[in-house]
Design an enzyme around this catalytic site. Sequence first.
Site, PDB file in Angstrom:
ATOM      1  N   ARG A   1       0.812  -1.224   0.000  1.00 44.54           N
ATOM      2  CA  ARG A   1       0.000   0.000   0.000  1.00 44.54           C
ATOM      3  C   ARG A   1       0.846   1.276   0.000  1.00 44.54           C
ATOM      4  NH1 ARG A   1      -3.913  -1.759   4.759  1.00 44.54           N
ATOM      5  NH2 ARG A   1      -2.188  -3.233   5.046  1.00 44.54           N
TER       6      ARG A   1
ATOM      7  N   LYS B   1       8.832  -0.722   2.896  1.00 50.29           N
ATOM      8  CA  LYS B   1       8.007   0.147   3.754  1.00 50.29           C
ATOM      9  C   LYS B   1       8.750   0.619   5.002  1.00 50.29           C
ATOM     10  CE  LYS B   1       4.422  -1.483   6.286  1.00 50.29           C
ATOM     11  NZ  LYS B   1       3.013  -1.856   6.533  1.00 50.29           N
TER      12      LYS B   1
ATOM     13  N   TYR C   1       6.844  -4.409  15.864  1.00 56.30           N
ATOM     14  CA  TYR C   1       6.634  -4.294  14.425  1.00 56.30           C
ATOM     15  C   TYR C   1       7.487  -3.167  13.862  1.00 56.30           C
ATOM     16  CZ  TYR C   1       2.453  -7.260  14.708  1.00 56.30           C
ATOM     17  OH  TYR C   1       1.597  -8.296  14.884  1.00 56.30           O
ATOM     18  N   GLY C   2       8.080  -3.423  12.728  1.00 63.23           N
ATOM     19  CA  GLY C   2       8.901  -2.396  12.075  1.00 63.23           C
ATOM     20  C   GLY C   2       8.103  -1.236  11.516  1.00 63.23           C
TER      21      GLY C   2
ATOM     22  N   GLY D   1      -6.852  -5.977  14.918  1.00 62.74           N
ATOM     23  CA  GLY D   1      -7.341  -7.188  15.560  1.00 62.74           C
ATOM     24  C   GLY D   1      -8.114  -6.796  16.816  1.00 62.74           C
TER      25      GLY D   1
ATOM     26  N   ASN E   1       0.601   1.813   7.127  1.00 61.66           N
ATOM     27  CA  ASN E   1       0.407   0.934   5.977  1.00 61.66           C
ATOM     28  C   ASN E   1       0.502   1.684   4.659  1.00 61.66           C
ATOM     29  OD1 ASN E   1      -0.029  -1.438   7.550  1.00 61.66           O
ATOM     30  ND2 ASN E   1      -2.059  -0.647   8.038  1.00 61.66           N
TER      31      ASN E   1
ATOM     32  N   TYR F   1      30.515  35.569  -3.700  1.00 62.31           N
ATOM     33  CA  TYR F   1      30.883  34.168  -3.475  1.00 62.31           C
ATOM     34  C   TYR F   1      32.233  34.134  -2.765  1.00 62.31           C
ATOM     35  CZ  TYR F   1      32.603  29.499  -4.021  1.00 62.31           C
ATOM     36  OH  TYR F   1      33.140  28.271  -3.742  1.00 62.31           O
TER      37      TYR F   1
HETATM   38  C1  UD1 Z   1      -1.483  -6.989  12.824  1.00 64.06           C
HETATM   39  C2  UD1 Z   1      -2.217  -7.907  13.799  1.00 64.06           C
HETATM   40  C3  UD1 Z   1      -3.448  -7.180  14.331  1.00 64.06           C
HETATM   41  C4  UD1 Z   1      -3.045  -5.888  14.979  1.00 64.06           C
HETATM   42  C5  UD1 Z   1      -2.225  -5.023  14.034  1.00 64.06           C
HETATM   43  C6  UD1 Z   1      -1.643  -3.835  14.768  1.00 64.06           C
HETATM   44  C7  UD1 Z   1      -1.849 -10.217  13.019  1.00 64.06           C
HETATM   45  C8  UD1 Z   1      -2.434 -11.345  12.298  1.00 64.06           C
HETATM   46  N1  UD1 Z   1      -2.604  -9.109  13.118  1.00 64.06           N
HETATM   47  O1  UD1 Z   1      -2.329  -6.733  11.715  1.00 64.06           O
HETATM   48  O2  UD1 Z   1      -4.120  -7.999  15.276  1.00 64.06           O
HETATM   49  O3  UD1 Z   1      -4.197  -5.174  15.424  1.00 64.06           O
HETATM   50  O4  UD1 Z   1      -1.120  -5.766  13.489  1.00 64.06           O
HETATM   51  O5  UD1 Z   1      -0.998  -2.949  13.903  1.00 64.06           O
HETATM   52  O6  UD1 Z   1      -0.739 -10.296  13.535  1.00 64.06           O
HETATM   53  N2  UD1 Z   1       4.960  -9.202   8.723  1.00 64.06           N
HETATM   54  C9  UD1 Z   1       5.987 -10.080   8.470  1.00 64.06           C
HETATM   55  N3  UD1 Z   1       5.721 -11.221   7.769  1.00 64.06           N
HETATM   56  C10 UD1 Z   1       4.487 -11.544   7.316  1.00 64.06           C
HETATM   57  C11 UD1 Z   1       3.432 -10.637   7.585  1.00 64.06           C
HETATM   58  C12 UD1 Z   1       3.690  -9.491   8.299  1.00 64.06           C
HETATM   59  O7  UD1 Z   1       7.129  -9.831   8.857  1.00 64.06           O
HETATM   60  O8  UD1 Z   1       4.339 -12.605   6.697  1.00 64.06           O
HETATM   61  C13 UD1 Z   1       5.236  -7.971   9.487  1.00 64.06           C
HETATM   62  C14 UD1 Z   1       4.939  -6.705   8.713  1.00 64.06           C
HETATM   63  O9  UD1 Z   1       6.102  -6.230   8.046  1.00 64.06           O
HETATM   64  C15 UD1 Z   1       4.511  -5.739   9.806  1.00 64.06           C
HETATM   65  C16 UD1 Z   1       3.937  -6.634  10.885  1.00 64.06           C
HETATM   66  O10 UD1 Z   1       4.414  -7.948  10.617  1.00 64.06           O
HETATM   67  O11 UD1 Z   1       5.626  -5.040  10.346  1.00 64.06           O
HETATM   68  C17 UD1 Z   1       2.411  -6.614  10.891  1.00 64.06           C
HETATM   69  O12 UD1 Z   1       1.915  -7.088   9.663  1.00 64.06           O
HETATM   70  P1  UD1 Z   1       0.643  -6.450   8.954  1.00 64.06           P
HETATM   71  O13 UD1 Z   1       0.367  -7.222   7.739  1.00 64.06           O
HETATM   72  O14 UD1 Z   1       0.819  -4.987   8.849  1.00 64.06           O
HETATM   73  O15 UD1 Z   1      -0.474  -6.809  10.037  1.00 64.06           O
HETATM   74  P2  UD1 Z   1      -1.827  -6.038  10.324  1.00 64.06           P
HETATM   75  O16 UD1 Z   1      -2.829  -6.418   9.308  1.00 64.06           O
HETATM   76  O17 UD1 Z   1      -1.552  -4.615  10.521  1.00 64.06           O
HETATM   77 CA    CA Z   2       0.206  -3.099   9.989  1.00 64.99          CA
END
Ligand code: UD1
Ligand code: CA
Length: 460
Positions: A18, A25, A104-105, A141, A229, A368
């Site tokens: 996104r 990202k 989370y990054g 979530g 995102n 200058y």
């Molecule tokens: C996730 C949570 C959600 C929470 C939200 C908070 C899950 C299933 N859901 O959703 O409950 O409310 O974060 O922001 O965990 N990533 C990986 N590998 C993957 C998928 C994701 O490393 O295969 C990393 C992404 O880079 C990111 C983080 O995990 O930093 C979260 O992933 P993202 O897909 O953004 O999860 P959300 O849908 O935001």
């Molecule tokens: Ca996210």
Amino acid sequence: MMKNPISIIILAAGQGTRMRSALPKVMHSLAGVPMLIRVIQSAMALKPEHIYVVCGHERDQIRAQCQAYPITWIEQKEQLGTGDAVRQVLPLLKNPAERILILYGDVPLIQTKTLENLLENTEPNALGLLTVVLNNPTGMGRIVRESQGKILKIVEEKDATPEQKAIIETNTGIYVMSAENLQRWVPKIKANNAQKEFYLTDIISIAVAENAVINVCEVVDKQEVQGVNDRQQLIMLERFYQIQQANQLLLSGVTIIDPTRFDLRGKAKISQDVLIDINVILEGDVEIASGTIIGSNCYLKNVHIGKNVEIKPNCVIENATIGNDCKVGPFARIRPDTVLSDGVTVGNFVEIKKSQIGKGSKIPHLSYVGDTTMGENVNFGAGAITCNYDGVNKHQTVIGNHVFIGSDSQLIAPIIIEDDAFIGAGSTISKNAPANKLTLSRSKQQTLDQWQRPVKKEEK
Ligand code: UD1
Ligand code: CA
């Protein structure tokens, strides 16, 4: 309560589609610092044993920018979900009693004290969960509790029933638990959900099934746990963060005329009674002493500015030191390795590069000055320039004290202009100019008495 060592897992493998960007990202910057580096910095303050960062195919690109940090890099080849991402780290966890904190990054503003609070309030063997109550929980979530309030599970938006969607208590995605529990719970995660992904959130129901204790910590400051995102969310967080920084400066005695038009991308040490007008950008490491005024539309990067200085509007100053009581601008450009001593005046449309300007000297208009050492109380006239470049190499100009450089002169470096020398206006000076003398190179002025204005030819 738990005092065992900590290791941290930062999830950063998501594709971030996104963002619509060639840049991963987590490497997009907030206030000048990539989001992942912000998270790493907050994590480092907890003094962890290890920081594991899980990333995808952009691993090398991310790694190159994080070389300053002691990271163990883990590749998640296919993005099968947050549960799968954590699973990649499990074989590396050797101390079962160690506490594992998951971050989370793409949640860049997480604060160390919030993480400390979560760690302190998580009992041994429990699962510590950081939650946030949101007016608009869309995309998050949801925390599902039974009627007595006991936590049952987390449900993702895409899997939620209409009743569950109405829940405003949400999952930040930040958890802590022992390595032993993590290693037992994560392999039990299944991908039976709407997205066919391995959800890390499932460890809640898995822990509940084992009768493990869930310790919930609620974050009050919602922005702190806001995930990014897309670019809109990033820019909203950026504004929030900038206004927060401006407010801190206001409370510390700095006037920022409009906090919504102020940007600090780095660290600033700004003393009391400094005034910062609108649209000023401060970058890197900036220090400004008391009584100084920064006019509108200035860009200052890695600068140290003394007391009672006036930087007038529209100046660009980079890697430079400005002494006390200087006046700079409007429209001045001060380039790297420049030092202005106290009381220097630099006026409009003046560019200075790699030069030291002595006390009280004035370069008021259209000049200058490059690769120059200038003494005290020099007057460098309008339009005068140093010619520091011969097309191949740069050369030095040395100007003594109390020198007067007439307007529109060119000083062809290497050259020395001795103390108290005077250079006549319009001179091209290519040899050293001696002290206390007038030096000029100018063809004699003449007036032709017989001259007549040309007359237009008559057309035939
Ligand atoms: C996730 C949570 C959600 C929470 C939200 C908070 C899950 C299933 N859901 O959703 O409950 O409310 O974060 O922001 O965990 N990533 C990986 N590998 C993957 C998928 C994701 O490393 O295969 C990393 C992404 O880079 C990111 C983080 O995990 O930093 C979260 O992933 P993202 O897909 O953004 O999860 P959300 O849908 O935001
Ligand atoms: Ca996210």
